[in-house]
Design a protein around this motif. Structure first.
Motif, mmCIF file in Angstrom:
data_model
loop_
_atom_site.group_PDB
_atom_site.id
_atom_site.type_symbol
_atom_site.label_atom_id
_atom_site.label_comp_id
_atom_site.label_asym_id
_atom_site.label_seq_id
_atom_site.Cartn_x
_atom_site.Cartn_y
_atom_site.Cartn_z
ATOM 1 N N SER A 163 0.816 -1.207 0.000
ATOM 2 C CA SER A 163 0.000 0.000 0.000
ATOM 3 C C SER A 163 0.849 1.256 0.000
ATOM 4 C CB SER A 163 -0.909 0.012 1.230
ATOM 5 O OG SER A 163 -0.120 0.064 2.414
ATOM 6 N N GLY A 164 2.147 1.111 0.244
ATOM 7 C CA GLY A 164 3.036 2.268 0.290
ATOM 8 C C GLY A 164 3.087 2.921 1.653
ATOM 9 N N ALA A 165 2.522 2.281 2.661
ATOM 10 C CA ALA A 165 2.541 2.830 4.011
ATOM 11 C C ALA A 165 3.982 2.957 4.511
ATOM 12 C CB ALA A 165 1.736 1.946 4.949
ATOM 13 N N LEU A 166 4.246 4.046 5.231
ATOM 14 C CA LEU A 166 5.593 4.279 5.744
ATOM 15 C C LEU A 166 5.834 3.477 7.014
ATOM 16 C CD1 LEU A 166 5.814 8.167 5.328
ATOM 17 C CD2 LEU A 166 6.536 6.395 3.711
ATOM 18 N N THR A 167 7.068 3.036 7.181
ATOM 19 C CA THR A 167 7.458 2.310 8.387
ATOM 20 C C THR A 167 7.752 3.304 9.503
ATOM 21 O OG1 THR A 167 8.471 0.557 7.069
ATOM 22 C CG2 THR A 167 9.129 0.703 9.380
ATOM 23 N N PRO A 168 7.079 3.176 10.655
ATOM 24 C CA PRO A 168 7.341 4.105 11.762
ATOM 25 C C PRO A 168 8.688 3.835 12.415
ATOM 26 C CG PRO A 168 5.770 2.430 12.437
ATOM 27 C CD PRO A 168 6.004 2.218 10.965
ATOM 28 N N ILE A 169 9.443 4.902 12.624
ATOM 29 C CA ILE A 169 10.779 4.815 13.203
ATOM 30 C C ILE A 169 10.888 5.856 14.315
ATOM 31 C CG2 ILE A 169 13.261 5.185 12.797
ATOM 32 C CD1 ILE A 169 12.205 2.691 11.488
ATOM 33 N N LYS A 170 11.546 5.483 15.415
ATOM 34 C CA LYS A 170 11.792 6.432 16.490
ATOM 35 C C LYS A 170 13.298 6.668 16.629
ATOM 36 C CE LYS A 170 7.646 5.339 19.210
ATOM 37 N NZ LYS A 170 7.124 4.855 20.514
ATOM 38 N N LEU A 171 13.690 7.945 16.637
ATOM 39 C CA LEU A 171 15.088 8.329 16.848
ATOM 40 C C LEU A 171 15.173 9.115 18.148
ATOM 41 C CD1 LEU A 171 18.072 8.790 16.007
ATOM 42 C CD2 LEU A 171 17.294 10.859 14.815
ATOM 43 N N GLN A 172 15.946 8.604 19.101
ATOM 44 C CA GLN A 172 16.143 9.291 20.368
ATOM 45 C C GLN A 172 17.319 10.255 20.270
ATOM 46 O OE1 GLN A 172 14.429 9.123 23.616
ATOM 47 N NE2 GLN A 172 15.654 10.998 23.588
ATOM 48 N N LEU A 173 17.050 11.542 20.443
ATOM 49 C CA LEU A 173 18.103 12.557 20.470
ATOM 50 C C LEU A 173 18.709 12.610 21.866
ATOM 51 C CD1 LEU A 173 16.260 15.371 18.477
ATOM 52 C CD2 LEU A 173 17.759 13.573 17.594
ATOM 53 N N GLY A 223 10.790 5.586 2.638
ATOM 54 C CA GLY A 223 9.720 4.746 3.151
ATOM 55 C C GLY A 223 9.610 4.739 4.657
ATOM 56 N N LEU A 224 10.180 5.763 5.301
ATOM 57 C CA LEU A 224 10.219 5.814 6.759
ATOM 58 C C LEU A 224 9.435 7.012 7.292
ATOM 59 C CD1 LEU A 224 14.040 5.116 7.264
ATOM 60 C CD2 LEU A 224 12.173 3.445 7.135
ATOM 61 N N ASP A 225 8.707 6.779 8.355
ATOM 62 C CA ASP A 225 8.013 7.837 9.079
ATOM 63 C C ASP A 225 8.744 8.004 10.404
ATOM 64 O OD1 ASP A 225 6.282 9.641 10.224
ATOM 65 O OD2 ASP A 225 4.674 8.183 10.576
ATOM 66 N N VAL A 226 9.676 8.955 10.461
ATOM 67 C CA VAL A 226 10.573 9.084 11.602
ATOM 68 C C VAL A 226 10.010 10.058 12.627
ATOM 69 C CG1 VAL A 226 12.870 9.802 12.366
ATOM 70 C CG2 VAL A 226 12.611 8.473 10.255
ATOM 71 N N GLU A 227 9.919 9.587 13.860
ATOM 72 C CA GLU A 227 9.523 10.415 14.995
ATOM 73 C C GLU A 227 10.771 10.732 15.806
ATOM 74 O OE1 GLU A 227 6.889 10.193 19.138
ATOM 75 O OE2 GLU A 227 6.862 8.512 17.714
ATOM 76 N N LEU A 228 11.020 12.019 16.030
ATOM 77 C CA LEU A 228 12.162 12.432 16.830
ATOM 78 C C LEU A 228 11.754 12.506 18.296
ATOM 79 C CD1 LEU A 228 13.572 15.311 14.572
ATOM 80 C CD2 LEU A 228 14.177 12.882 14.546
ATOM 81 N N LEU A 229 12.504 11.845 19.141
ATOM 82 C CA LEU A 229 12.252 11.870 20.577
ATOM 83 C C LEU A 229 13.242 12.839 21.211
ATOM 84 C CD1 LEU A 229 11.917 8.017 21.225
ATOM 85 C CD2 LEU A 229 10.114 9.652 20.600
ATOM 86 N N GLU A 230 12.724 13.926 21.766
ATOM 87 C CA GLU A 230 13.592 14.952 22.344
ATOM 88 C C GLU A 230 14.306 14.412 23.573
ATOM 89 O OE1 GLU A 230 13.338 19.766 23.171
ATOM 90 O OE2 GLU A 230 11.539 18.547 23.446
ATOM 91 N N GLY A 231 15.575 14.796 23.719
ATOM 92 C CA GLY A 231 16.339 14.382 24.878
ATOM 93 C C GLY A 231 16.109 15.313 26.052
ATOM 94 N N GLY A 232 16.839 15.075 27.127
ATOM 95 C CA GLY A 232 16.705 15.890 28.319
ATOM 96 C C GLY A 232 17.708 15.480 29.371
ATOM 97 N N VAL A 233 17.634 16.126 30.514
ATOM 98 C CA VAL A 233 18.619 15.939 31.573
ATOM 99 C C VAL A 233 18.711 14.485 32.029
ATOM 100 C CG1 VAL A 233 19.252 16.623 33.919
ATOM 101 C CG2 VAL A 233 18.301 18.319 32.343
ATOM 102 N N ASP A 234 17.579 13.823 32.162
ATOM 103 C CA ASP A 234 17.559 12.476 32.731
ATOM 104 C C ASP A 234 17.391 11.377 31.681
ATOM 105 O OD1 ASP A 234 17.794 13.487 35.346
ATOM 106 O OD2 ASP A 234 15.639 13.875 35.430
ATOM 107 N N ILE A 235 17.582 11.717 30.429
ATOM 108 C CA ILE A 235 17.414 10.732 29.360
ATOM 109 C C ILE A 235 18.781 10.252 28.887
ATOM 110 C CG2 ILE A 235 16.605 10.372 26.985
ATOM 111 C CD1 ILE A 235 14.374 12.374 27.586
#
Length: 378
Positions: free
Chosen positions: A34-44, A68-80
């Motif tokens: 169907s051409g659906a994008l693969t969900p991806i998570k990137l931790q900054l 073909g990727l649907d990338v979600e950026l995960l924001e970093g922080g002090v305790d990550i």
């Protein structure tokens, strides 16, 4: 970008195996018919800023979607701890400094450096120009600020190389994550990233003149020059998943989109500055443009191609990690990394794919610009 304390890192690493295989584990399935994008998570590894502009641009400009990727950026922080988030299966990839990621590996995190985006270190030790401090050897007898938390090893390696005992020959001062102690002359030299804290000095007003400070007011010890620099921002993948052909293919696609993002920011610094600001960064526009320019210097030019891990730089990072002791006598690593600590296999394939798409992966003609900073980085 700050690094977490060794103690916190060890504690976080204990959670690695316990967190694997949870319901949060991202899929690595390839796009369907169907051409659906693969969900991806990137931790900054920190809050949104131009240090991560290439990833932000790759999302905004559709470079990941092209793969073909649907990338979600995960924001970093002090305790990550990004590498722990990756090892726990809560992200598909993570951005982290090499020394701390290797420390996590030693504690059991199954991660592999698949793309060394920053080829050079951006860490400085900054002093006043009239202080007489020009090199690491000049720090003897001085009040030396450092952040600690694992950020201090380039400084300690530089002092040790210069014949200074960091535990006896200098007065070590726990530095806050700003430059106020140096500006108030409470310390003689302060730790700074070229793309962040150093700019904070140039955004501050000199009370004697009413004008902003300039580069002439300060002297810089650059650990690249002193020979004690260590590798920093890299893309890390899940080592076990790299046995899966689908994840291998996904990794090449992710790195291809990433290369396009960083090349775009190299050639469109102001556009990427605006993308970062729009992401909600609390840093101002002139500060972000400075950061974009300085970050590009850490990537370009790239003789072997962006993201390729240089064996000599890797060895220097590992050697310092094993041999340099901080003020408590700790080293980053107790032994050489085992297993697949890094590989150029996937970044090499991504470079070829990007080149085939007309992307300049070397940036041989890159020239940094002159950025005018405003008070407070506005």
């Amino acid at each position: 970008m700050r690094l977490t304390p060794l103690a916190s890192l060890v504690a976080a690493s204990v959670l690695v195996l316990a967190g694997c295989g949870t319901a949060d584990t991202p899929t690595t399935a390839t796009p369907g018919a169907s051409g659906a994008l693969t969900p991806i998570k990137l931790q900054l590894q920190w809050f949104y800023q131009a240090q991560f502009a290439g990833y932000i641009a790759a999302v905004d400009q559709g470079f990941y979607a092209e793969q073909g990727l649907d990338v979600e950026l995960l924001e970093g922080g002090v305790d990550i701890v990004p590498q722990t988030v990756l090892a726990q299966g809560k992200a598909d990839y993570a951005v982290a400094w090499v020394p701390k990621a290797l420390a996590s590996r030693e504690q059991g995190a199954g991660i592999t450096d698949v793309g060394q985006i920053f080829a050079r270190s951006g860490t400085y030790q900054v002093a006043w120009a009239d202080s007489g401090i020009k090199t690491a050897a000049d720090l003897k007898g001085k009040k030396v600020g450092n952040w600690g938390f694992g950020n201090e090893f380039e400084l300690f390696a530089g002092m040790t190389k210069a014949g200074i005992d960091p535990g006896r020959d200098v007065t070590l001062v726990q530095q806050q994550f700003d430059m106020q102690a140096l500006l108030k002359k409470e310390i003689d030299a302060a730790q700074a990233m070229s793309y962040n804290e150093y700019a904070q000095l140039l955004e501050a007003k000199n009370p004697a003149t009413g004008e902003l400070y300039t580069a002439d007011d300060f002297s810089i010890i650059d650990w690249k020059t002193e020979g004690s620099s260590m590798l920093q921002d890299a893309v890390w993948a899940n080592t076990e998943k790299l046995n899966d052909p689908a994840y291998q293919q996904q990794t090449v696609k992710f790195l291809t989109g990433t290369i396009k993002g960083w090349a775009f920011c190299r050639d469109n610094a102001e556009k990427c500055r605006d993308l970062v600001v729009a992401k909600g960064s609390k840093l101002g526009k002139s500060h972000q443009l400075w950061q974009m320019n300085e970050t590009s210097k850490l990537i370009w030019p790239s003789t072997g191609g962006i993201g390729v891990i240089d064996e000599a730089a890797w060895k220097q990072t590992v050697d310092i990690s094993m041999t340099t002791k901080n003020q408590t006598g700790d080293t980053v690593l107790t032994k050489a990394p085992e297993g697949l600590a890094y590989t150029n296999d996937y970044i090499t394939q991504a470079i070829e794919a990007a080149k085939a798409a007309g992307v300049d992966v070397n940036g041989a003609t890159f020239q940094p610009t002159t950025v005018t900073l405003e008070e407070g980085g506005a």
